[in-house]
Write a protein that holds these residues in place. Structure first.
Motif, PDB file in Angstrom:
ATOM      1  N   LEU A 286      10.953  -7.767  -2.394  1.00 13.93           N
ATOM      2  CA  LEU A 286      10.256  -8.222  -3.588  1.00 13.93           C
ATOM      3  C   LEU A 286       9.120  -7.272  -3.960  1.00 13.93           C
ATOM      4  N   THR A 287       8.409  -6.762  -2.968  1.00 15.82           N
ATOM      5  CA  THR A 287       7.326  -5.807  -3.239  1.00 15.82           C
ATOM      6  C   THR A 287       7.877  -4.511  -3.822  1.00 15.82           C
ATOM      7  N   THR A 288       8.981  -4.031  -3.278  1.00 14.45           N
ATOM      8  CA  THR A 288       9.593  -2.802  -3.795  1.00 14.45           C
ATOM      9  C   THR A 288      10.080  -2.991  -5.231  1.00 14.45           C
ATOM     10  N   MET A 289      10.668  -4.151  -5.513  1.00 15.32           N
ATOM     11  CA  MET A 289      11.134  -4.419  -6.877  1.00 15.32           C
ATOM     12  C   MET A 289       9.966  -4.481  -7.860  1.00 15.32           C
ATOM     13  N   GLN A 290       8.879  -5.057  -7.449  1.00 19.14           N
ATOM     14  CA  GLN A 290       7.716  -5.107  -8.330  1.00 19.14           C
ATOM     15  C   GLN A 290       7.172  -3.693  -8.615  1.00 19.14           C
ATOM     16  N   ILE A 291       7.177  -2.839  -7.592  1.00 18.67           N
ATOM     17  CA  ILE A 291       6.714  -1.457  -7.797  1.00 18.67           C
ATOM     18  C   ILE A 291       7.632  -0.721  -8.766  1.00 18.67           C
ATOM     19  N   GLN A 292       8.938  -0.911  -8.622  1.00 17.67           N
ATOM     20  CA  GLN A 292       9.890  -0.236  -9.499  1.00 17.67           C
ATOM     21  C   GLN A 292       9.743  -0.707 -10.952  1.00 17.67           C
ATOM     22  N   ILE A 293       9.637  -1.990 -11.161  1.00 18.61           N
ATOM     23  CA  ILE A 293       9.515  -2.520 -12.522  1.00 18.61           C
ATOM     24  C   ILE A 293       8.177  -2.119 -13.128  1.00 18.61           C
ATOM     25  N   GLN A 294       7.112  -2.091 -12.298  1.00 15.80           N
ATOM     26  CA  GLN A 294       5.834  -1.649 -12.800  1.00 15.80           C
ATOM     27  C   GLN A 294       5.890  -0.175 -13.254  1.00 15.80           C
ATOM     28  N   LYS A 309      10.609  -6.601 -23.911  1.00 11.90           N
ATOM     29  CA  LYS A 309      10.879  -8.020 -23.630  1.00 11.90           C
ATOM     30  C   LYS A 309      11.606  -8.193 -22.295  1.00 11.90           C
ATOM     31  N   ASP A 310      12.604  -7.373 -22.017  1.00 12.38           N
ATOM     32  CA  ASP A 310      13.359  -7.514 -20.768  1.00 12.38           C
ATOM     33  C   ASP A 310      12.540  -7.067 -19.561  1.00 12.38           C
ATOM     34  N   LEU A 311      11.743  -6.008 -19.728  1.00 10.52           N
ATOM     35  CA  LEU A 311      10.915  -5.581 -18.596  1.00 10.52           C
ATOM     36  C   LEU A 311       9.852  -6.613 -18.243  1.00 10.52           C
ATOM     37  N   LEU A 312       9.229  -7.194 -19.251  1.00 10.79           N
ATOM     38  CA  LEU A 312       8.228  -8.256 -18.979  1.00 10.79           C
ATOM     39  C   LEU A 312       8.904  -9.508 -18.406  1.00 10.79           C
ATOM     40  N   GLY A 313      10.151  -9.804 -18.838  1.00  9.70           N
ATOM     41  CA  GLY A 313      10.886 -10.933 -18.275  1.00  9.70           C
ATOM     42  C   GLY A 313      11.195 -10.718 -16.807  1.00  9.70           C
ATOM     43  N   VAL A 314      11.581  -9.481 -16.442  1.00 10.07           N
ATOM     44  CA  VAL A 314      11.853  -9.195 -15.020  1.00 10.07           C
ATOM     45  C   VAL A 314      10.568  -9.294 -14.201  1.00 10.07           C
ATOM     46  N   GLN A 315       9.464  -8.787 -14.762  1.00 12.90           N
ATOM     47  CA  GLN A 315       8.194  -8.878 -14.045  1.00 12.90           C
ATOM     48  C   GLN A 315       7.763 -10.325 -13.839  1.00 12.90           C
ATOM     49  N   GLN A 316       7.987 -11.177 -14.823  1.00  8.37           N
ATOM     50  CA  GLN A 316       7.635 -12.592 -14.687  1.00  8.37           C
ATOM     51  C   GLN A 316       8.510 -13.279 -13.642  1.00  8.37           C
ATOM     52  N   LEU A 317       9.785 -12.948 -13.592  1.00  5.04           N
ATOM     53  CA  LEU A 317      10.667 -13.529 -12.576  1.00  5.04           C
ATOM     54  C   LEU A 317      10.259 -13.098 -11.176  1.00  5.04           C
ATOM     55  N   LEU A 318       9.843 -11.860 -11.019  1.00  2.00           N
ATOM     56  CA  LEU A 318       9.418 -11.387  -9.699  1.00  2.00           C
ATOM     57  C   LEU A 318       8.124 -12.062  -9.257  1.00  2.00           C
ATOM     58  N   ASN A 319       7.200 -12.260 -10.213  1.00  2.00           N
ATOM     59  CA  ASN A 319       5.966 -12.977  -9.859  1.00  2.00           C
ATOM     60  C   ASN A 319       6.260 -14.423  -9.457  1.00  2.00           C
ATOM     61  N   SER A 320       7.178 -15.078 -10.168  1.00  2.00           N
ATOM     62  CA  SER A 320       7.569 -16.449  -9.804  1.00  2.00           C
ATOM     63  C   SER A 320       8.251 -16.483  -8.439  1.00  2.00           C
ATOM     64  N   SER A 321       9.048 -15.464  -8.156  1.00  2.00           N
ATOM     65  CA  SER A 321       9.709 -15.402  -6.849  1.00  2.00           C
ATOM     66  C   SER A 321       8.699 -15.190  -5.731  1.00  2.00           C
ATOM     67  N   GLU A 322       7.659 -14.455  -6.000  1.00  2.00           N
ATOM     68  CA  GLU A 322       6.620 -14.263  -4.982  1.00  2.00           C
ATOM     69  C   GLU A 322       5.907 -15.578  -4.673  1.00  2.00           C
ATOM     70  N   THR A 323       5.621 -16.358  -5.715  1.00  2.00           N
ATOM     71  CA  THR A 323       5.018 -17.688  -5.481  1.00  2.00           C
ATOM     72  C   THR A 323       5.947 -18.568  -4.660  1.00  2.00           C
ATOM     73  N   SER A 324       7.235 -18.543  -4.979  1.00  2.00           N
ATOM     74  CA  SER A 324       8.199 -19.328  -4.206  1.00  2.00           C
ATOM     75  C   SER A 324       8.273 -18.842  -2.762  1.00  2.00           C
ATOM     76  N   LEU A 325       8.106 -17.537  -2.557  1.00  2.00           N
ATOM     77  CA  LEU A 325       8.134 -16.998  -1.198  1.00  2.00           C
ATOM     78  C   LEU A 325       6.985 -17.552  -0.357  1.00  2.00           C
ATOM     79  N   HIS A 326       5.795 -17.620  -0.933  1.00  2.00           N
ATOM     80  CA  HIS A 326       4.657 -18.157  -0.192  1.00  2.00           C
ATOM     81  C   HIS A 326       4.866 -19.645   0.123  1.00  2.00           C
ATOM     82  N   GLN A 327       5.365 -20.394  -0.837  1.00  2.00           N
ATOM     83  CA  GLN A 327       5.634 -21.813  -0.593  1.00  2.00           C
ATOM     84  C   GLN A 327       6.720 -21.993   0.461  1.00  2.00           C
ATOM     85  N   LEU A 328       7.734 -21.175   0.385  1.00  2.00           N
ATOM     86  CA  LEU A 328       8.829 -21.272   1.354  1.00  2.00           C
ATOM     87  C   LEU A 328       8.349 -20.920   2.757  1.00  2.00           C
ATOM     88  N   THR A 329       7.488 -19.920   2.854  1.00  6.07           N
ATOM     89  CA  THR A 329       6.947 -19.552   4.167  1.00  6.07           C
ATOM     90  C   THR A 329       6.140 -20.699   4.768  1.00  6.07           C
TER      91      THR A 329
END
Length: 475
Positions: A286-294, A309-329
């Motif tokens: 997830l960190t690598t994907m965020q660096i690539q999209i950034q 629009k698509d790049l900002l959509g991918v960035q928003q999905l990655l941020n949401s996935s990071e929040t889910s990762l912390h909750q899942l942990t």
């Protein structure tokens, strides 16, 4: 399966032991009643008084034992109910945790990676097709997303365990509600029968005594049945509490791996989490994907404004996935489920078993109390029969005889006797007739008046001066 069969047979043996105790109790009462009927007693007052005191003391003892038993039963019922509700709370909280893990893995992460992220990457490949380096970055991002999905699929699926916990919680709540209500009605019935026994002994009513005897036999059977159920439940729960870890591992062997179950049951911080590798890959990918999209947003967006629009959509999905990762942990950590596990064990193994033991003591005291009531009933019956015989031996003319009073209410009143003095004085009032000669009497005035009143007449006060003077009768 063999352990369950052995435990079931042990519970049946305990039920048979309670049935044997009931049979011995009924045999003792039968022998006691036969000996009481065959025993001959003297009917004088000196021998009746000790038997009356014996019946009274037996009734008092039975009443005190009943009150003590009901008090202990209320406490035991409350403790058992508290323990079961603590277990239900722990099961519901653990079920919420497992449901949350499944929702985060499936809905919040997997679907986003497979659905929304893939759509954005497909459109970006079309928009950035003229730049090969940007297309390679998008492919690398898609590979990282596939790696995350593969790691999430390796996590255990808790849907089956969650369904089993839901079913178990519903069954336990259903059984506990009717168990608590049944014991509450049983306590009320015990108090009612004790009150009936006291009324039967106090009112000296044969009908109440017969009802007391029949109710006492019924309550005796129910008490021993309750004793069997409480003992079997306490022993079965104690067997589970001796080795709960082994029982749970055997029950979840088909659905969850032994390593995961061991991790949650013991929660040893020295051992590594079985989910550590999957969560680490998830975090790094997830960190690598965020660096690539950034980087694409920084360098490709000025050249391809339509890809914003698509790049900002991918960035928003990655941020949401990071929040889910912390909750899942946090949810996958052993401390939460292990705390629920310990709370459930404390509720069922301490409060629950303690309450069952108190309920068993209540059943034992109730059986002793109703045995005493059954023993007191024939003595009270014989005491009433002896009292009726004593009433029959009394004189019916005795004003202190209670039966004479009842007989007198059914007899017509006797006609009043006319006074001889009144009759003679009425004759003397006529001028043509002379009164009969009166005998000389030295009796005092009061004695004469009392004799006249006893014979139903009224004293004639004109004759009073002639009484006790010794003068000759009038001519």
């Amino acid at each position: 399966a063999a352990d369950c069969a052995i435990s079931f047979q042990s519970l049946l043996v305990l039920g048979l032991v309670a049935a044997v105790c009931l049979g011995l109790n009924l045999l003792f009462l039968t022998v006691y009643l036969i000996c009481l009927c065959c025993c001959k007693r003297d009917q004088d007052a000196e021998t009746k008084r000790p038997h009356s005191c014996c019946v009274t003391w037996m009734a008092v003892t039975a009443g005190l034992i009943c009150c003590a038993a009901v008090g202990i039963g209320f406490y035991g019922n409350s403790e058992t109910n508290d323990g079961v509700f603590q277990l239900l709370y722990a099961l519901d909280h653990a079920n919420q945790t497992l449901t949350g893990i499944d929702s985060l893995v499936v809905a919040s992460t997997t679907l986003q990676m497979q659905g929304g992220l893939e759509q954005h990457l497909v459109r970006l490949n079309e928009l950035l097709a003229s730049r090969g380096d940007y297309v390679q970055t998008l492919k690398f991002t898609q590979q990282l997303a596939g790696s995350i999905i593969l790691q999430l699929q390796g996590l255990p699926a808790w849907r089956g365990v969650s369904a089993d916990l839901t079913q178990l919680s519903g069954q336990v709540a259903y059984v506990e509600y009717y168990r608590w209500l049944a014991y509450l009605l049983f306590f009320i019935l015990v108090l009612t029968v004790c009150l009936l026994a006291c009324l039967g002994l106090a009112k000296h009513s044969r009908c109440l005594l017969v009802m007391m005897l029949c109710s006492g036999l019924l309550m005796l059977v129910l008490s021993w049945a309750s004793m069997a159920v409480d003992t079997a439940a306490a022993v079965g729960t104690s067997d589970f509490c001796v080795a709960p870890d082994k029982f749970i591992m055997n029950q979840t062997d088909d659905e969850i791996s032994a390593e995961v179950v061991h991790y949650y049951l013991y929660c040893d911080q020295s051992l590594s989490s079985p989910f550590q590798q999957a969560l680490t890959v998830f975090q790094r990918s997830l960190t690598t994907m965020q660096i690539q999209i950034q980087g694409l947003i920084q360098y490709a967006l000025p050249l391809f404004p339509t890809a914003e629009k698509d790049l900002l959509g991918v960035q928003q999905l990655l941020n949401s996935s990071e929040t889910s990762l912390h909750q899942l942990t946090a949810l996958l950590d052993c401390r939460g489920l292990h705390k629920d596990y310990l709370d459930g064990l404390i509720g069922i193994c301490y409060d629950g078993v303690e309450g069952l033991l108190y309920l068993g003591l209540f059943s034992l005291l109730a059986a002793a109390a109703f045995s005493t009531v059954i023993c007191a009933a024939p003595r009270a019956w014989r005491q009433l029969a002896g009292r009726d015989r004593d009433y029959d031996d009394m004189d019916e003319e005795d004003p202190f005889n209670p039966q004479a009073r009842r007989i007198a209410t059914h007899r017509p009143p006797r006609g009043q006797l006319r006074s001889f003095c009144s009759y003679s004085s009425s004759l003397g009032s006529q001028s043509s007739l002379h009164p009969p000669a009166q005998t000389v009497s030295n009796a005092p005035v009061s004695e004469y008046m009392n004799q006249a009143v006893l014979f139903g007449g009224n004293p004639r006060y004109e004759n009073v001066p002639l009484i006790g003077r010794g003068s000759p009768p009038p001519t």
